[in-house]
Write a protein that holds these residues in place. Structure first.
Motif, PDB file in Angstrom:
ATOM      1  N   THR A  40       0.806  -1.225   0.000  1.00  0.00           N
ATOM      2  CA  THR A  40       0.000   0.000   0.000  1.00  0.00           C
ATOM      3  C   THR A  40       0.836   1.271   0.000  1.00  0.00           C
ATOM      4  OG1 THR A  40      -0.132  -0.075   2.420  1.00  0.00           O
ATOM      5  CG2 THR A  40      -1.924  -1.118   1.178  1.00  0.00           C
ATOM      6  N   GLY A  41       2.158   1.177   0.159  1.00  0.00           N
ATOM      7  CA  GLY A  41       2.956   2.396   0.204  1.00  0.00           C
ATOM      8  C   GLY A  41       4.414   2.124   0.472  1.00  0.00           C
ATOM      9  N   HIS A  54      -0.811   9.531  -1.568  1.00  0.00           N
ATOM     10  CA  HIS A  54      -2.145   9.832  -1.036  1.00  0.00           C
ATOM     11  C   HIS A  54      -2.070  10.454   0.355  1.00  0.00           C
ATOM     12  CE1 HIS A  54      -6.442   9.431  -0.358  1.00  0.00           C
ATOM     13  NE2 HIS A  54      -6.181   8.857   0.804  1.00  0.00           N
ATOM     14  N   ALA A  55      -1.172   9.959   1.199  1.00  0.00           N
ATOM     15  CA  ALA A  55      -1.072  10.478   2.568  1.00  0.00           C
ATOM     16  C   ALA A  55       0.285  10.116   3.134  1.00  0.00           C
ATOM     17  CB  ALA A  55      -2.190   9.920   3.455  1.00  0.00           C
ATOM     18  N   VAL A  56       0.709  10.883   4.136  1.00  0.00           N
ATOM     19  CA  VAL A  56       1.953  10.639   4.863  1.00  0.00           C
ATOM     20  C   VAL A  56       1.632  10.659   6.351  1.00  0.00           C
ATOM     21  CG1 VAL A  56       4.265  11.485   5.407  1.00  0.00           C
ATOM     22  CG2 VAL A  56       3.408  11.643   3.061  1.00  0.00           C
ATOM     23  N   TYR A  57       2.047   9.606   7.055  1.00  0.00           N
ATOM     24  CA  TYR A  57       1.809   9.506   8.495  1.00  0.00           C
ATOM     25  C   TYR A  57       3.149   9.341   9.200  1.00  0.00           C
ATOM     26  CZ  TYR A  57      -2.957   8.664   6.977  1.00  0.00           C
ATOM     27  OH  TYR A  57      -4.179   8.789   6.382  1.00  0.00           O
ATOM     28  N   ARG A  68       5.308   6.731   7.082  1.00  0.00           N
ATOM     29  CA  ARG A  68       4.497   5.748   6.364  1.00  0.00           C
ATOM     30  C   ARG A  68       3.789   6.472   5.224  1.00  0.00           C
ATOM     31  NH1 ARG A  68       2.166   0.685   7.316  1.00  0.00           N
ATOM     32  NH2 ARG A  68       3.186   0.619   9.345  1.00  0.00           N
ATOM     33  N   LEU A  69       4.252   6.226   4.001  1.00  0.00           N
ATOM     34  CA  LEU A  69       3.653   6.822   2.814  1.00  0.00           C
ATOM     35  C   LEU A  69       2.610   5.861   2.250  1.00  0.00           C
ATOM     36  CD1 LEU A  69       6.407   8.347   3.158  1.00  0.00           C
ATOM     37  CD2 LEU A  69       6.469   8.542   0.677  1.00  0.00           C
ATOM     38  N   VAL A  70       1.383   6.337   2.122  1.00  0.00           N
ATOM     39  CA  VAL A  70       0.284   5.535   1.590  1.00  0.00           C
ATOM     40  C   VAL A  70       0.035   5.976   0.157  1.00  0.00           C
ATOM     41  CG1 VAL A  70      -2.119   4.842   1.883  1.00  0.00           C
ATOM     42  CG2 VAL A  70      -0.694   5.294   3.885  1.00  0.00           C
ATOM     43  N   ARG A  77      -7.349   0.896   9.240  1.00  0.00           N
ATOM     44  CA  ARG A  77      -7.132   2.322   9.426  1.00  0.00           C
ATOM     45  C   ARG A  77      -6.712   2.975   8.117  1.00  0.00           C
ATOM     46  NH1 ARG A  77      -4.398   1.020  14.594  1.00  0.00           N
ATOM     47  NH2 ARG A  77      -5.666   1.799  16.320  1.00  0.00           N
ATOM     48  N   GLU A  78      -6.801   4.297   8.083  1.00  0.00           N
ATOM     49  CA  GLU A  78      -6.450   5.009   6.866  1.00  0.00           C
ATOM     50  C   GLU A  78      -4.956   5.005   6.588  1.00  0.00           C
ATOM     51  OE1 GLU A  78      -7.600   9.060   7.174  1.00  0.00           O
ATOM     52  OE2 GLU A  78      -6.782   9.331   9.180  1.00  0.00           O
ATOM     53  N   ASP A  79      -4.142   4.613   7.568  1.00  0.00           N
ATOM     54  CA  ASP A  79      -2.706   4.482   7.323  1.00  0.00           C
ATOM     55  C   ASP A  79      -2.329   3.060   6.942  1.00  0.00           C
ATOM     56  OD1 ASP A  79      -3.123   3.250   9.709  1.00  0.00           O
ATOM     57  OD2 ASP A  79      -1.507   4.242  10.790  1.00  0.00           O
ATOM     58  N   ALA A  80      -3.328   2.247   6.542  1.00  0.00           N
ATOM     59  CA  ALA A  80      -3.141   0.877   6.035  1.00  0.00           C
ATOM     60  C   ALA A  80      -2.731  -0.102   7.129  1.00  0.00           C
ATOM     61  CB  ALA A  80      -2.138   0.843   4.887  1.00  0.00           C
TER      62      ALA A  80
END
Length: 457
Positions: A92-93, A123-126, A138-140, A166-169
């Protein structure tokens, strides 16, 4: 011939571009594995230093390094970014660990997450704090909540159920040992029943006593009757079941106290204050009670029902306050759960540590679930659209919260799992009178209701 070759090349290029665009929309996981991943890695490596500098995440190099550069080269001394580790690709990332420079903290990186997302085209970075001085990015690569696919490897276990994504996979684990009681709110068709369905089937494969209170005549929990040790389908039955559970809790406390009356010289590890410190042969099976539409237990139609309501609420509060040490856990579900339900509602809600809020009809309902533990998550819960059933916001008393979505599980599949695991239900003699009748299913029975016959005169 040259024109035909040119047309073929242009047509092939356009076809490849359109195919990639279609795959990115229809099959984002496949697109990420084939195209998105290598492109993101190249973009990350090529722009890492400049991106960190633009986000203010660089620091001046150490003095010894600056002196060495001046002595060996004539290059300009520039600020250095955090030292990065190996790039670990996932389905996923990407995951990268960064060692922060002196004077930096994880909040500095988390504040720049949105700018990093745009710079690297993901898409997102956590940001997750791993240990002092080290954070993990964590890059999604795509929206994992649009089509939920649970991770293959999850750290589940006894009383730990991976119930959503979760949205962070990462998987959302419902851990009853860490969070004994939970409140699940959601409007009609918000996905609350799907969350309950996944949670119940996850516990069905474990030696756990499952108890249900479904005041909607059992329409939600009756399909899982083969695995349930007790089921109440109306407030009258619930009023009879709850005192039995309270008595079971008191009996377990007597067992714990008997264990505490140890002789002198007994090792400290044998002295316990809950059921988990008892020897495995003496330890009773944990009990998880699911309450669907908890408001039905509070509502009364006449004055003569008020006494029964007060007794049930008192029993629920006692179970919520004292049940954890006895291995009794509550999963309370409803559409709305506020002070307007009557005496004891807010006191019971205060004992429910975990909070899950699906789509609700008003902001006040979201505040009832999340306002007292994570106020900033209320707006996220109010922004859930009706087109995304199963999407929810989960919070806890630490103030943290995250978006998540439950995978789809059909009612027929969930009922089949409960039938297959019916033999795993531990026997509790006090709950035997409340065990629901499960109609045996033959090999040729599909589990569906028979078609209605036409009315003849």
């Amino acid at each position: 011939m040259t024109d035909l070759t040119t047309v073929a090349e242009l047509g092939g290029a356009l076809g490849a571009m359109s195919g990639a665009a279609y795959a990115r929309h229809a099959h984002p996981a496949a697109y990420w594995s084939t195209i998105g991943l290598p492109v993101s890695v190249v973009r990350f490596l090529a722009s890492y230093s400049s991106t960190m500098d633009a986000c203010g995440l660089t620091v001046e190099p150490p003095r010894w390094r600056a002196l060495a550069l001046r002595a060996t080269t004539r290059r300009e001394i520039r600020p250095v970014p955090p030292r990065r580790g190996l790039i670990r690709p996932t389905s996923t990332g990407l995951r990268i660990r960064l060692r922060l420079a002196p004077g930096q903290e994880p909040a500095d990186v988390a504040a720049s997450a949105e700018r990093l997302r745009h710079a690297w085209g993901v898409h997102a970075v956590y940001v997750r704090d791993v240990k002092p001085g080290v954070v993990e990015l964590r890059l999604v690569g795509f929206n994992v909540l649009r089509k939920v696919r649970m991770p293959r490897r999850t750290r589940g276990g006894f009383l730990r159920v991976p119930v959503a994504l979760r949205e962070d996979a990462t998987a959302f684990l419902r851990d009853y040992r860490a969070v004994p009681h939970e409140l699940v709110l959601g409007a009609t068709l918000s996905g609350k029943s799907m969350y309950l369905r996944n949670l119940l089937t996850g516990l069905a494969a474990q030696p756990v006593v499952l108890v249900g209170i479904d005041c909607k005549r059992g329409v939600e929990l009756a399909p899982f009757a083969p695995r349930l040790s007790a089921l109440a389908t109306d407030p009258t039955q619930a009023a009879e079941l709850l005192p039995v559970l309270v008595q079971e809790m008191e009996d377990r406390y007597d067992l714990i106290k008997a264990r505490q009356g140890v002789v002198p010289g007994t090792p400290d590890e044998l002295i316990t204050s809950d059921v988990w410190g008892l020897p495995e042969g003496e330890r009773p099976a944990p009990i998880v009670m699911f309450i669907d539409e908890v408001a039905e237990l509070f509502l009364v139609a006449s004055r003569k029902d008020e006494e029964r309501r007060d007794e049930m609420v008192t029993h629920l509060i006692r179970l919520a306050q004292l049940g954890r040490a006895a291995g009794i856990y509550l999963e309370v579900c409803g559409q709305r759960f506020g002070a307007e339900l009557g005496k004891g509602a807010t006191m019971l809600r205060a004992q429910l540590t975990g909070r899950v809020c699906h789509r609700v009809n008003d902001e006040a309902s979201a505040k009832m679930a999340l306002g007292d533990i994570a106020p900033e998550s209320v707006y996220a819960a109010c922004a859930i659209a009706a087109e995304t059933p199963g999407l929810a916001v989960a919070g806890d008393t630490s103030g943290g919260w995250s978006r998540m979505r439950t995978p789809h599980l059909s009612l027929a599949d969930a009922a089949a799992i409960c039938r297959e695991t019916a033999d795993l239900a531990p026997h509790v003699s006090s709950l035997a009178p409340f065990r629901p009748y499960a109609r045996p299913v033959s090999s040729g029975d599909s589990g569906t209701l028979p078609a209605p016959l036409p009315v003849t005169e």
